[in-house]
Design a protein around this motif. Structure first.
Motif, PDB file in Angstrom:
ATOM      1  N   ALA A 160     -18.576  78.616  59.190  1.00  0.00           N
ATOM      2  CA  ALA A 160     -18.150  78.607  60.586  1.00  0.00           C
ATOM      3  C   ALA A 160     -17.926  80.026  61.109  1.00  0.00           C
ATOM      4  N   HIS A 161     -18.013  80.156  62.440  1.00  0.00           N
ATOM      5  CA  HIS A 161     -17.819  81.451  63.100  1.00  0.00           C
ATOM      6  C   HIS A 161     -16.892  81.297  64.306  1.00  0.00           C
ATOM      7  N   ILE A 162     -15.982  82.235  64.429  1.00  0.00           N
ATOM      8  CA  ILE A 162     -15.157  82.318  65.639  1.00  0.00           C
ATOM      9  C   ILE A 162     -15.892  83.147  66.687  1.00  0.00           C
ATOM     10  N   PHE A 163     -16.499  84.237  66.224  1.00  0.00           N
ATOM     11  CA  PHE A 163     -17.256  85.148  67.088  1.00  0.00           C
ATOM     12  C   PHE A 163     -18.670  85.299  66.541  1.00  0.00           C
ATOM     13  N   ASP A 164     -19.623  85.602  67.417  1.00  0.00           N
ATOM     14  CA  ASP A 164     -20.975  85.885  66.935  1.00  0.00           C
ATOM     15  C   ASP A 164     -21.075  87.356  66.549  1.00  0.00           C
ATOM     16  N   GLU A 165     -22.265  87.798  66.159  1.00  0.00           N
ATOM     17  CA  GLU A 165     -22.436  89.172  65.671  1.00  0.00           C
ATOM     18  C   GLU A 165     -22.176  90.221  66.744  1.00  0.00           C
ATOM     19  N   ASN A 166     -22.164  89.800  68.007  1.00  0.00           N
ATOM     20  CA  ASN A 166     -21.884  90.727  69.116  1.00  0.00           C
ATOM     21  C   ASN A 166     -20.439  90.649  69.596  1.00  0.00           C
ATOM     22  N   GLY A 167     -19.628  89.832  68.908  1.00  0.00           N
ATOM     23  CA  GLY A 167     -18.226  89.710  69.276  1.00  0.00           C
ATOM     24  C   GLY A 167     -17.928  88.643  70.304  1.00  0.00           C
ATOM     25  N   ASN A 168     -18.937  87.883  70.736  1.00  0.00           N
ATOM     26  CA  ASN A 168     -18.716  86.830  71.715  1.00  0.00           C
ATOM     27  C   ASN A 168     -18.090  85.598  71.063  1.00  0.00           C
ATOM     28  N   VAL A 169     -17.199  84.928  71.766  1.00  0.00           N
ATOM     29  CA  VAL A 169     -16.560  83.717  71.249  1.00  0.00           C
ATOM     30  C   VAL A 169     -17.588  82.588  71.177  1.00  0.00           C
ATOM     31  N   LYS A 222      -8.158  84.905  76.525  1.00  0.00           N
ATOM     32  CA  LYS A 222      -7.214  85.920  76.033  1.00  0.00           C
ATOM     33  C   LYS A 222      -7.896  87.075  75.275  1.00  0.00           C
ATOM     34  N   ILE A 223      -9.044  86.795  74.666  1.00  0.00           N
ATOM     35  CA  ILE A 223      -9.724  87.845  73.879  1.00  0.00           C
ATOM     36  C   ILE A 223     -11.047  88.239  74.531  1.00  0.00           C
ATOM     37  N   GLY A 224     -11.803  87.257  74.935  1.00  0.00           N
ATOM     38  CA  GLY A 224     -13.096  87.539  75.577  1.00  0.00           C
ATOM     39  C   GLY A 224     -14.141  87.982  74.588  1.00  0.00           C
ATOM     40  N   LYS A 225     -13.985  89.188  74.091  1.00  0.00           N
ATOM     41  CA  LYS A 225     -14.933  89.723  73.129  1.00  0.00           C
ATOM     42  C   LYS A 225     -14.169  90.427  72.018  1.00  0.00           C
ATOM     43  N   ALA A 226     -14.542  90.111  70.767  1.00  0.00           N
ATOM     44  CA  ALA A 226     -13.842  90.692  69.631  1.00  0.00           C
ATOM     45  C   ALA A 226     -14.037  92.185  69.539  1.00  0.00           C
ATOM     46  N   GLN A 227     -13.009  92.873  69.091  1.00  0.00           N
ATOM     47  CA  GLN A 227     -13.084  94.331  68.921  1.00  0.00           C
ATOM     48  C   GLN A 227     -13.905  94.691  67.687  1.00  0.00           C
ATOM     49  N   GLU A 247     -14.585  79.944  36.960  1.00  0.00           N
ATOM     50  CA  GLU A 247     -15.641  78.995  37.323  1.00  0.00           C
ATOM     51  C   GLU A 247     -15.637  78.717  38.823  1.00  0.00           C
ATOM     52  N   GLY A 248     -14.444  78.712  39.425  1.00  0.00           N
ATOM     53  CA  GLY A 248     -14.331  78.441  40.854  1.00  0.00           C
ATOM     54  C   GLY A 248     -14.960  79.503  41.727  1.00  0.00           C
ATOM     55  N   LEU A 249     -15.247  80.670  41.151  1.00  0.00           N
ATOM     56  CA  LEU A 249     -15.869  81.756  41.915  1.00  0.00           C
ATOM     57  C   LEU A 249     -17.389  81.628  41.994  1.00  0.00           C
ATOM     58  N   VAL A 250     -17.969  80.750  41.176  1.00  0.00           N
ATOM     59  CA  VAL A 250     -19.424  80.581  41.181  1.00  0.00           C
ATOM     60  C   VAL A 250     -19.859  79.917  42.488  1.00  0.00           C
ATOM     61  N   ASN A 251     -20.834  80.512  43.158  1.00  0.00           N
ATOM     62  CA  ASN A 251     -21.326  80.011  44.461  1.00  0.00           C
ATOM     63  C   ASN A 251     -20.221  79.936  45.512  1.00  0.00           C
ATOM     64  N   SER A 252     -19.265  80.859  45.433  1.00  0.00           N
ATOM     65  CA  SER A 252     -18.166  80.843  46.408  1.00  0.00           C
ATOM     66  C   SER A 252     -18.664  81.236  47.789  1.00  0.00           C
ATOM     67  N   ALA A 253     -18.078  80.633  48.797  1.00  0.00           N
ATOM     68  CA  ALA A 253     -18.459  80.923  50.184  1.00  0.00           C
ATOM     69  C   ALA A 253     -17.998  82.316  50.580  1.00  0.00           C
ATOM     70  N   PRO A 254     -18.800  83.037  51.349  1.00  0.00           N
ATOM     71  CA  PRO A 254     -18.312  84.312  51.896  1.00  0.00           C
ATOM     72  C   PRO A 254     -17.158  84.035  52.858  1.00  0.00           C
ATOM     73  N   ASN A 255     -16.211  84.946  52.896  1.00  0.00           N
ATOM     74  CA  ASN A 255     -15.122  84.783  53.848  1.00  0.00           C
ATOM     75  C   ASN A 255     -15.620  84.974  55.274  1.00  0.00           C
ATOM     76  N   MET A 256     -14.884  84.444  56.215  1.00  0.00           N
ATOM     77  CA  MET A 256     -15.233  84.609  57.619  1.00  0.00           C
ATOM     78  C   MET A 256     -15.209  86.096  57.975  1.00  0.00           C
ATOM     79  N   VAL A 257     -16.094  86.499  58.850  1.00  0.00           N
ATOM     80  CA  VAL A 257     -16.197  87.904  59.238  1.00  0.00           C
ATOM     81  C   VAL A 257     -14.881  88.377  59.867  1.00  0.00           C
ATOM     82  N   ILE A 258     -14.417  89.522  59.422  1.00  0.00           N
ATOM     83  CA  ILE A 258     -13.168  90.085  59.936  1.00  0.00           C
ATOM     84  C   ILE A 258     -13.456  90.961  61.155  1.00  0.00           C
ATOM     85  N   THR A 259     -12.651  90.809  62.189  1.00  0.00           N
ATOM     86  CA  THR A 259     -12.767  91.648  63.388  1.00  0.00           C
ATOM     87  C   THR A 259     -11.390  92.200  63.739  1.00  0.00           C
ATOM     88  N   GLY A 260     -11.374  93.118  64.663  1.00  0.00           N
ATOM     89  CA  GLY A 260     -10.111  93.690  65.113  1.00  0.00           C
ATOM     90  C   GLY A 260      -9.296  92.749  65.970  1.00  0.00           C
TER      91      GLY A 260
END
Length: 447
Positions: free
Chosen positions: A220-229, A442-447, A392-405
């Motif tokens: 899942a994504h909160i923001f896209d690669e350009n910071g848009n919600v 409130k955010i509009g576009k992620a930092q 074992e739980g680390l095998v095929n683990s999902a990447p964490n959600m992208v961090i933004t400001g």
């Protein structure tokens, strides 16, 4: 005490004689560090860090004579960040700690300020010897600013005694669909007495089953690669929300405050069959329900069709830039090195933590993770190896959600919205759209 110091000296000799596991970098065992106080700001159980550095200093008495270790307890990673930023901005650099414990979102907020030292050159020498994905959360805009300390996946803890009573095979819980079907069967066979899992009804659900749970596993994504919600139209958000909605609608979850006495009472009464939670849960489960020793087991988190397991949570050390007063940078790095790559030190530290009933995380180096020490059976888990199950739980683990400001603000908006859904104020569709609207307003576009 004399026996302890003798053992530490013997261990130090082993390190010099036989070396450590990774060879791309070797600590200089001849450096003499200046006398003084190495101060660490931490949260949760930072006393474990204090024990780690004290043990390392005891192993290297000639290098660390006169060095004292002091830990300052803070409320959270954000509390640590706020405290050091206030001191840093005041110019009182000598009052700053030497080291802090932190997490991805707070590290991101500090990386560009100059308050934490970059670790890219050092970590580049060692990253290939670490488990896959370990350096992800310590990296901000292509540079590393911390030393990973733990990398712990989301897991599924389950009570084997409950499953046996209702003739249910744990292998069915390998997927989220299977896990939910098991929950329905438990509900029906127990006449509603046994819940599949528990969820906190206020301010904790997003942290426990959201950002580190269903959402990253559903990509899942909160923001896209350009910071848009994109919360409102993201397919992963919808899939994760549907999982949570099903658990609530089908009455498969016991709503109870996490880690509080009523939750442990329900656990003792066999009202909760599984916990979908981070590997850290072991520290609390065994301590709060010791009478259930032998009943509990672990398995990797269930998956969606993409096959991704639970996203790991990275705890990390960041070395503080004290503007000319940073005198323990190399000591910190060398202690971290032995903690990650030197079996004699890491295993002795783990034994000490077990003796003191304090937390100790699995090593992050590939070679140490495969060491027989970290595959030992655990009585509490019916002879299953807790340490082995965590790896074992680390095998095929999902990447964490992208961090933004903008994550601190976004998380609060989402947290409040999820709480309203759990409370029954909003249905799933309303929750998705209302959170989306508030993020945009409130955010509009992620930092």
């Amino acid at each position: 005490m004399k026996k302890f110091l003798a053992a530490m000296l013997a261990m130090a000799l082993c390190l010099v004689t036989f070396g450590a596991l990774a060879q791309a970098y070797e600590p200089d065992r001849t450096v003499k560090y200046p006398a003084g106080k190495l101060v660490i700001y931490g949260y949760g159980n930072p006393q474990a860090y204090e024990e780690q550095f004290k043990m390392w200093c005891a192993m290297h008495p000639e290098q660390t004579e006169g060095v004292e270790i002091e830990v300052v307890q803070c409320e959270s990673a954000e509390d640590v960040r706020k405290k050091i930023m206030l001191t840093y901005q005041s110019g009182a650099y000598e009052d700053l700690p030497d080291l802090i414990a932190t997490q991805a979102a707070t590290l991101y907020a500090m990386a560009d300020t100059g308050i934490v030292l970059e670790t890219t050159d050092y970590m580049d020498m060692l990253k290939d010897d670490l488990l896959d994905g370990v350096c992800g959360d310590v990296t901000v805009k292509g540079k590393m600013y911390a030393l990973p300390v733990s990398f712990r996946p989301q897991m599924l803890y389950y009570n084997q005694k409950i499953l046996d009573e209702y003739n249910i095979d744990s292998a069915r819980m390998d997927t989220f669909d299977g896990w939910i079907e098991v929950g329905k069967e438990l509900r029906d066979k127990s006449d509603g007495k046994v819940f599949l899992t528990s969820i906190s009804p206020s301010q904790k659900a997003w942290g426990y089953v959201g950002r580190r749970g269903f959402w990253p596993q559903a990509e899942a994504h909160i923001f896209d690669e350009n910071g848009n919600v994109v919360w409102g139209e993201d397919a992963g958000v919808r899939q994760a929300m549907e999982t949570l909605n099903t658990l609530l609608d089908e009455k498969l979850v016991l709503l109870t405050q996490v880690l509080q006495p009523p939750m442990w009472d329900a656990t003792r009464n066999h009202e909760i069959a599984t916990f979908y939670v981070g590997a850290f849960w072991d520290e609390f489960l065994a301590k709060n329900v010791p009478e259930e020793s032998g009943e509990w087991r672990m398995m990797p988190a269930p998956t969606y069709d993409n096959g991704l397991r639970g996203a790991p949570v990275t705890e990390m050390f960041a070395i503080i830039n004290k503007q000319g007063e940073t005198k323990y940078e190399q000591l910190i790095k060398d202690c971290w090195y032995d903690y990650m790559f030197t079996a004699e030190f890491r295993n002795a530290y783990a034994d000490l933590m077990a003796e003191k009933q304090m937390p100790c995380w699995n090593p992050l180096s590939k070679e140490l993770s495969a060491d027989a020490y970290w595959q030992q059976p655990a009585e509490y888990y019916g002879g299953q190896s807790f340490k082995g199950a965590e790896t074992e739980g680390l095998v095929n683990s999902a990447p964490n959600m992208v961090i933004t400001g903008s994550d601190v603000e976004a998380d609060q908006i989402i947290r409040d919205g999820i709480d309203r859904m759990i409370a029954g104020d909003w249905n799933m569709e309303e929750t998705i759209q209302n959170i989306d609207a508030e993020l945009k307003a409130k955010i509009g576009k992620a930092q």
